[in-house]
Design a protein around this motif. Structure first.
Motif, PDB file in Angstrom:
ATOM      1  N   THR A   2       0.858  -1.191   0.000  1.00  0.00           N
ATOM      2  CA  THR A   2       0.000   0.000   0.000  1.00  0.00           C
ATOM      3  C   THR A   2       0.898   1.248   0.000  1.00  0.00           C
ATOM      4  O   THR A   2       2.118   1.148   0.251  1.00  0.00           O
ATOM      5  CB  THR A   2      -0.862   0.044   1.281  1.00  0.00           C
ATOM      6  N   GLU A   3       0.270   2.383  -0.204  1.00  0.00           N
ATOM      7  CA  GLU A   3       1.057   3.629  -0.214  1.00  0.00           C
ATOM      8  C   GLU A   3       1.718   3.852   1.162  1.00  0.00           C
ATOM      9  O   GLU A   3       2.885   4.240   1.236  1.00  0.00           O
ATOM     10  CB  GLU A   3       0.159   4.804  -0.595  1.00  0.00           C
ATOM     11  N   SER A 215       7.149   0.449  -9.366  1.00  0.00           N
ATOM     12  CA  SER A 215       5.679   0.456  -9.476  1.00  0.00           C
ATOM     13  C   SER A 215       5.169   1.896  -9.549  1.00  0.00           C
ATOM     14  O   SER A 215       5.844   2.844  -9.117  1.00  0.00           O
ATOM     15  CB  SER A 215       5.050  -0.253  -8.274  1.00  0.00           C
ATOM     16  N   GLU A 216       3.950   1.992 -10.042  1.00  0.00           N
ATOM     17  CA  GLU A 216       3.322   3.318 -10.195  1.00  0.00           C
ATOM     18  C   GLU A 216       3.229   4.021  -8.835  1.00  0.00           C
ATOM     19  O   GLU A 216       3.512   5.208  -8.697  1.00  0.00           O
ATOM     20  CB  GLU A 216       1.924   3.107 -10.766  1.00  0.00           C
ATOM     21  N   LEU A 217       2.840   3.216  -7.825  1.00  0.00           N
ATOM     22  CA  LEU A 217       2.673   3.788  -6.489  1.00  0.00           C
ATOM     23  C   LEU A 217       4.021   4.228  -5.891  1.00  0.00           C
ATOM     24  O   LEU A 217       4.096   5.240  -5.189  1.00  0.00           O
ATOM     25  CB  LEU A 217       1.993   2.738  -5.595  1.00  0.00           C
ATOM     26  N   LYS A 220       4.819   7.443  -7.303  1.00  0.00           N
ATOM     27  CA  LYS A 220       3.984   8.499  -6.700  1.00  0.00           C
ATOM     28  C   LYS A 220       4.618   8.971  -5.380  1.00  0.00           C
ATOM     29  O   LYS A 220       4.701  10.178  -5.116  1.00  0.00           O
ATOM     30  CB  LYS A 220       2.562   7.983  -6.455  1.00  0.00           C
TER      31      LYS A 220
END
Ligand SMILES: C[S@@+](CC[C@H](N)C(=O)[O-])C[C@H]1O[C@@H](n2cnc3c(N)ncnc32)[C@H](O)[C@@H]1O
Length: 249
Positions: A2-3, A215-217, A220
């Motif tokens: 998770t973020e 990963s995209e996260l 971010k």
């Protein structure tokens, strides 16, 4: 992941999880008029991996209860305590800062660097006051406007991120209206942000992305931090962490 797990992963294995310095921790400590012949009880709330906890343990006669929500940081602090021979002075507690079950007037000092914002400055002052002895000290650092006015971009960013951001004079009023007397105030200089926080973080970006398979996260998380780094370098004359040292009336 998770973020939140990624954020913890990025911040693990770092000296500190927010802006600060050993000198500033000591400056805040020296503002307190502490008895030298007495063992003190200290709570370090939102301690992270213990950047400031180690400094406090090295410079205080007493026992520190270091509290954080995340065991990953507390494990690192326990390792550091062992490395520096401070295990008998530092005990860790995995708990949320708004669900503490300390006794009334248990502590001589409540310390919290860059962490009270998690439950809000005023809320934290109110909630933690019961745990502090009358005449005991609180030392907290908190994001603060260091000028009376500022450009719209930075004002909007921080008001959106943390609506309680304010000037030191307004924060001091909150301390006073909640039963504390100010002993001292200063704000953190750029080395606390740049050399002690942003630069070490930037040096971890690449391995963090690799570890998390680009990963995209994960991107971010890196990009959110880059936004804050850019904002700080553009507007560092307008905000910093204010360090507030006060006594419970
Ligand atoms: C910006 S970091 C500061 C850490 C450390 N004091 C320092 O200056 O390096 C904020 C800390 O608050 C912790 N935290 C966040 N929410 C919390 C909560 N509800 N209860 C206890 N700790 C919390 C985080 O895990 C993190 O270690």
């Amino acid at each position: 992941m998770t973020e939140l797990e990624l954020i913890i992963d990025l911040h693990k294995n770092s000296e500190r999880q927010g802006p600060g310095s050993e000198n500033d921790t000591l400056k805040a400590l020296w503002l307190m008029d502490l008895p030298s012949d007495q063992k003190l009880k200290i709570a370090d709330i939102g301690c992270g991996s213990g950047g400031q906890t180690i400094t406090l343990a090295q410079n205080l006669n007493g026992e520190i209860t270091a509290v954080d929500l995340f065991p990953e940081f507390l494990d690192e602090l326990n390792e550091k305590s062992q490395k520096y021979g401070l295990s008998s002075k530092i005990k860790t507690l995995e708990k949320s800062m708004d669900e503490l079950s300390f006794n009334n007037e248990e502590f001589d000092i409540i310390w919290s660097e860059g962490a009270i914002y998690n439950i809000g400055f005023e809320n934290g002052l109110k909630k933690w006051k019961d745990y502090l002895k009358v005449g005991g000290y609180i030392a907290v650092s908190e994001i603060t406007w260091i000028t009376n006015s500022r450009p719209k971009e930075v004002e909007e960013y921080w008001t959106n991120e943390y609506p309680e951001i304010d000037t030191a004079s307004n924060k001091i009023k909150l301390l006073e209206s909640n039963g504390y007397s100010l002993i001292g105030y200063f704000y953190l200089r750029p080395n606390c942000w740049i050399e002690n926080y942003w630069e070490p973080m930037e040096s971890r970006f690449e391995t963090f992305l690799e570890r998390n398979h680009h990963s995209e996260l994960a991107y971010k998380v890196v990009n959110d931090n880059k936004t804050e780094i850019n904002l700080y370098s553009k507007y560092k004359d307008y905000f910093s962490y204010g360090f507030y040292i006060a006594r419970k009336n």
